[in-house]
Motif scaffolding. Structure first.
Motif, PDB file in Angstrom:
ATOM      1  N   VAL A 183       0.834  -1.358   0.021  1.00  0.00           N
ATOM      2  CA  VAL A 183      -0.142  -0.024   0.205  1.00  0.00           C
ATOM      3  C   VAL A 183       1.043   1.264   0.119  1.00  0.00           C
ATOM      4  N   THR A 184       1.057   1.936  -1.152  1.00  0.00           N
ATOM      5  CA  THR A 184       2.116   3.048  -1.282  1.00  0.00           C
ATOM      6  C   THR A 184       1.461   4.183  -1.554  1.00  0.00           C
ATOM      7  N   GLY A 185       0.006   4.090  -1.765  1.00  0.00           N
ATOM      8  CA  GLY A 185      -0.794   5.392  -2.022  1.00  0.00           C
ATOM      9  C   GLY A 185      -2.201   5.264  -1.325  1.00  0.00           C
ATOM     10  N   ARG A 186      -2.424   6.360  -0.425  1.00  0.00           N
ATOM     11  CA  ARG A 186      -3.764   6.663   0.167  1.00  0.00           C
ATOM     12  C   ARG A 186      -4.625   7.788  -0.207  1.00  0.00           C
ATOM     13  N   TYR A 187      -5.549   7.596  -0.853  1.00  0.00           N
ATOM     14  CA  TYR A 187      -6.408   8.694  -1.310  1.00  0.00           C
ATOM     15  C   TYR A 187      -7.835   8.950  -0.684  1.00  0.00           C
ATOM     16  N   PRO A 188      -8.292   9.920  -0.467  1.00  0.00           N
ATOM     17  CA  PRO A 188      -9.793  10.065  -0.173  1.00  0.00           C
ATOM     18  C   PRO A 188     -10.470  10.078  -1.322  1.00  0.00           C
ATOM     19  N   LEU A 189     -11.926   9.716  -1.266  1.00  0.00           N
ATOM     20  CA  LEU A 189     -12.957   9.464  -2.372  1.00  0.00           C
ATOM     21  C   LEU A 189     -12.900  10.736  -3.245  1.00  0.00           C
ATOM     22  N   ASP A 190     -12.594  11.913  -2.814  1.00  0.00           N
ATOM     23  CA  ASP A 190     -12.681  12.938  -3.710  1.00  0.00           C
ATOM     24  C   ASP A 190     -11.536  12.899  -4.650  1.00  0.00           C
ATOM     25  N   GLN A 191     -10.533  12.057  -4.244  1.00  0.00           N
ATOM     26  CA  GLN A 191      -9.299  12.270  -5.179  1.00  0.00           C
ATOM     27  C   GLN A 191      -9.172  10.943  -6.033  1.00  0.00           C
ATOM     28  N   ILE A 192     -10.442  10.316  -6.278  1.00  0.00           N
ATOM     29  CA  ILE A 192     -10.216   8.949  -6.932  1.00  0.00           C
ATOM     30  C   ILE A 192      -9.753   9.118  -8.156  1.00  0.00           C
ATOM     31  N   ASN A 193     -10.093  10.015  -9.161  1.00  0.00           N
ATOM     32  CA  ASN A 193      -9.220  10.431 -10.164  1.00  0.00           C
ATOM     33  C   ASN A 193      -7.889  10.518 -10.529  1.00  0.00           C
ATOM     34  N   GLU A 194      -7.571  11.156  -9.335  1.00  0.00           N
ATOM     35  CA  GLU A 194      -5.976  11.142  -9.153  1.00  0.00           C
ATOM     36  C   GLU A 194      -5.334   9.912  -8.856  1.00  0.00           C
ATOM     37  N   ALA A 195      -6.118   9.117  -8.027  1.00  0.00           N
ATOM     38  CA  ALA A 195      -5.762   7.757  -7.734  1.00  0.00           C
ATOM     39  C   ALA A 195      -5.418   6.850  -8.936  1.00  0.00           C
ATOM     40  N   ILE A 196      -6.658   7.038  -9.753  1.00  0.00           N
ATOM     41  CA  ILE A 196      -6.645   6.186 -10.955  1.00  0.00           C
ATOM     42  C   ILE A 196      -5.471   6.579 -11.850  1.00  0.00           C
ATOM     43  N   ALA A 197      -5.335   8.132 -12.020  1.00  0.00           N
ATOM     44  CA  ALA A 197      -4.224   8.325 -12.927  1.00  0.00           C
ATOM     45  C   ALA A 197      -2.786   7.960 -12.464  1.00  0.00           C
ATOM     46  N   ALA A 198      -2.816   7.794 -11.262  1.00  0.00           N
ATOM     47  CA  ALA A 198      -1.350   7.386 -10.723  1.00  0.00           C
ATOM     48  C   ALA A 198      -1.055   5.758 -11.023  1.00  0.00           C
ATOM     49  N   THR A 199      -2.321   5.156 -11.162  1.00  0.00           N
ATOM     50  CA  THR A 199      -2.278   3.540 -10.901  1.00  0.00           C
ATOM     51  C   THR A 199      -2.043   3.330 -12.415  1.00  0.00           C
ATOM     52  N   ARG A 200      -2.449   4.020 -13.428  1.00  0.00           N
ATOM     53  CA  ARG A 200      -2.670   4.157 -14.898  1.00  0.00           C
ATOM     54  C   ARG A 200      -1.152   4.541 -15.342  1.00  0.00           C
ATOM     55  N   ALA A 201      -0.622   5.415 -14.753  1.00  0.00           N
ATOM     56  CA  ALA A 201       0.827   5.567 -15.022  1.00  0.00           C
ATOM     57  C   ALA A 201       2.013   5.038 -14.230  1.00  0.00           C
ATOM     58  N   GLY A 202       1.585   3.742 -13.482  1.00  0.00           N
ATOM     59  CA  GLY A 202       2.369   2.890 -13.060  1.00  0.00           C
ATOM     60  C   GLY A 202       3.189   3.581 -11.575  1.00  0.00           C
ATOM     61  N   GLN A 203       2.500   4.657 -11.017  1.00  0.00           N
ATOM     62  CA  GLN A 203       3.057   4.893  -9.973  1.00  0.00           C
ATOM     63  C   GLN A 203       2.538   4.273  -8.824  1.00  0.00           C
ATOM     64  N   GLY A 204       3.259   3.750  -7.779  1.00  0.00           N
ATOM     65  CA  GLY A 204       2.652   2.854  -6.554  1.00  0.00           C
ATOM     66  C   GLY A 204       2.709   1.693  -6.845  1.00  0.00           C
ATOM     67  N   LEU A 205       2.834   1.036  -5.774  1.00  0.00           N
ATOM     68  CA  LEU A 205       2.556  -0.693  -5.788  1.00  0.00           C
ATOM     69  C   LEU A 205       1.101  -0.841  -5.989  1.00  0.00           C
ATOM     70  N   ARG A 206       0.185  -0.373  -4.831  1.00  0.00           N
ATOM     71  CA  ARG A 206      -1.141  -0.408  -4.916  1.00  0.00           C
ATOM     72  C   ARG A 206      -1.836   0.804  -4.292  1.00  0.00           C
ATOM     73  N   ASN A 207      -2.646   1.626  -5.154  1.00  0.00           N
ATOM     74  CA  ASN A 207      -3.289   2.905  -4.419  1.00  0.00           C
ATOM     75  C   ASN A 207      -4.501   2.474  -3.905  1.00  0.00           C
ATOM     76  N   VAL A 208      -4.835   3.300  -2.783  1.00  0.00           N
ATOM     77  CA  VAL A 208      -6.016   2.762  -2.102  1.00  0.00           C
ATOM     78  C   VAL A 208      -6.839   3.739  -1.538  1.00  0.00           C
ATOM     79  N   ILE A 209      -8.043   3.770  -1.880  1.00  0.00           N
ATOM     80  CA  ILE A 209      -9.307   4.876  -1.452  1.00  0.00           C
ATOM     81  C   ILE A 209      -9.539   4.453   0.007  1.00  0.00           C
ATOM     82  N   VAL A 210      -9.314   5.552   0.838  1.00  0.00           N
ATOM     83  CA  VAL A 210      -9.512   5.486   2.349  1.00  0.00           C
ATOM     84  C   VAL A 210     -10.713   6.207   2.946  1.00  0.00           C
ATOM     85  N   PHE A 211     -11.424   5.550   3.649  1.00  0.00           N
ATOM     86  CA  PHE A 211     -12.638   6.408   3.961  1.00  0.00           C
ATOM     87  C   PHE A 211     -12.539   6.568   5.701  1.00  0.00           C
TER      88      PHE A 211
END
Length: 359
Positions: free
Chosen positions: A331-359
């Motif tokens: 778990v190398t990236g933690r994002y709130p729900l409002d930043q889900i598009n940023e989390a997806i963009a990071a994953t798409r770009a290969g940034q981080g091992l697993r990016n997670v939306i946390v509530f």
């Protein structure tokens, strides 16, 4: 409640207020605490598998049971749970044969989504889970209670990345100790395939990826060699590491056509290519059937690591507690729900091992 809604394929998700139905018979309401971003969510959101929108995606989740419908016996309110997309009846042809992940039963949730938008219009229950949301409703077979000492972000990886990667090695391939393994693609699934090969007692584990961060993680998790094929001759290295014979098992944990096409380069006689990553529906590859027939080689698919949720999630959770399976460092990236598009963009770009939306 709030949820990230895919309104159009290939466009950013929109965080909206939506309505979630109460759990029906055999169904469970879960307050989502963490949901990892899987490439399957991205492929679906991009339109790679077709389907209809709008929908709420997200399927690699963990949370706390809030309420249960009539007939629920597997979990109770207050239980911390892992939420998977595998929905199984336990009695159909495939479930009876131990292949829960291929269950052919049509459930009420398959017919009618529990989600509607502000106008009352239905919203699809993406990947049978809809976990990019504050709450979700799923069938009880999709849940497993886990000990409360496991962080929710780590527990969420058990829902897909871990059972798929480790399961591809132990369940689908049934790789024996002493075998030589190659893992192509070292994202969340591939790194767990590396761990699965280590746990199974592989003689060598060669990880192949283009990202240095992921190759370093593969070495930390058990790979004996990590290769960037743009800068090293991967075929020569695999050949040398396997005594000139080639790998016994090649786990393709990427859906990229180039990754799929390269797999045959690494296997030896009687070798097996295991397709673990899910490509888009229109991806096709070419291979030489004479080679596969002449050398008694195989290509097999592995859906969700051929997992039985009730068996495999508790087993992997126990390995985590014993320090054998590493989930926390993935778990190398933690994002709130409002930043889900940023989390997806990071994953798409290969940034981080697993990016997670946390509530």
């Amino acid at each position: 409640m709030r949820a990230a809604v895919t309104r159009a394929f290939g466009e950013p998700m929109r965080v909206e207020t939506v309505t979630l139905a109460d759990p029906g018979p055999g169904e469970v309401l879960v307050a989502v605490k963490a949901c990892a971003i899987c490439h399957s969510d991205i492929t679906y959101a991009d339109g790679g598998w077709g389907g209809t929108v709008p929908m709420v995606l997200g399927h690699e989740a963990a949370g706390i049971v809030e309420a249960t419908g009539p007939g629920v016996t597997r979990v109770k309110p207050g239980d911390p749970v892992v939420v998977t997309l595998i929905r199984s009846c336990g009695g159909c042809h495939y479930c009876a044969g131990g292949h829960d992940f291929l269950c052919e039963t049509v459930f009420d949730l398959d017919r009618t989504s529990p989600l509607t938008d502000g106008t009352g219009a239905p919203i699809g229950h993406g990947l049978r889970t809809g976990a990019f949301a504050e709450k979700l409703v799923v069938e009880q077979s999709q849940l497993v209670a886990v000990g409360g000492n496991m962080p929710f972000a780590s527990a969420s990886l058990l829902a897909c990345g871990a059972i798929t990667g480790v399961g591809a090695v132990t369940n689908t391939a049934k790789m024996p100790a002493g075998a030589h393994a190659v893992v192509i693609g070292c994202g969340g699934v591939g790194l767990n395939a590396v761990q699965g090969a280590r746990i199974a007692g592989a003689a060598s584990i060669i990880a192949i990826d283009l990202a240095r961060e992921k190759l370093d993680a593969a070495l930390r998790l058990g790979a004996t060699r990590a290769i960037d094929p743009f800068h090293e001759d991967a075929v020569d290295i695999v050949t040398a590491a396997t005594g000139g014979r080639g790998a016994d098992f090649v786990f393709v944990a990427s859906g990229a056509p180039a990754a799929l096409e390269s797999a045959a380069s690494y296997i030896g006689k009687n070798g097996t290519v295991v397709i673990v990553g899910m490509p888009a529906s229109d991806v096709n590859i070419a291979f030489n059937p004479a080679s596969f027939a002449g050398f008694s080689q195989r290509i097999i698919g592995s859906k969700m690591g051929s997992a039985s949720v009730a068996r495999d999630v508790p087993h992997l959770a126990a390995l985590w507690r014993d320090g054998v399976l590493d989930l926390d460092s993935l778990v190398t990236g933690r994002y709130p729900l409002d930043q889900i598009n940023e989390a997806i963009a990071a994953t798409r770009a290969g940034q981080g091992l697993r990016n997670v939306i946390v509530f």
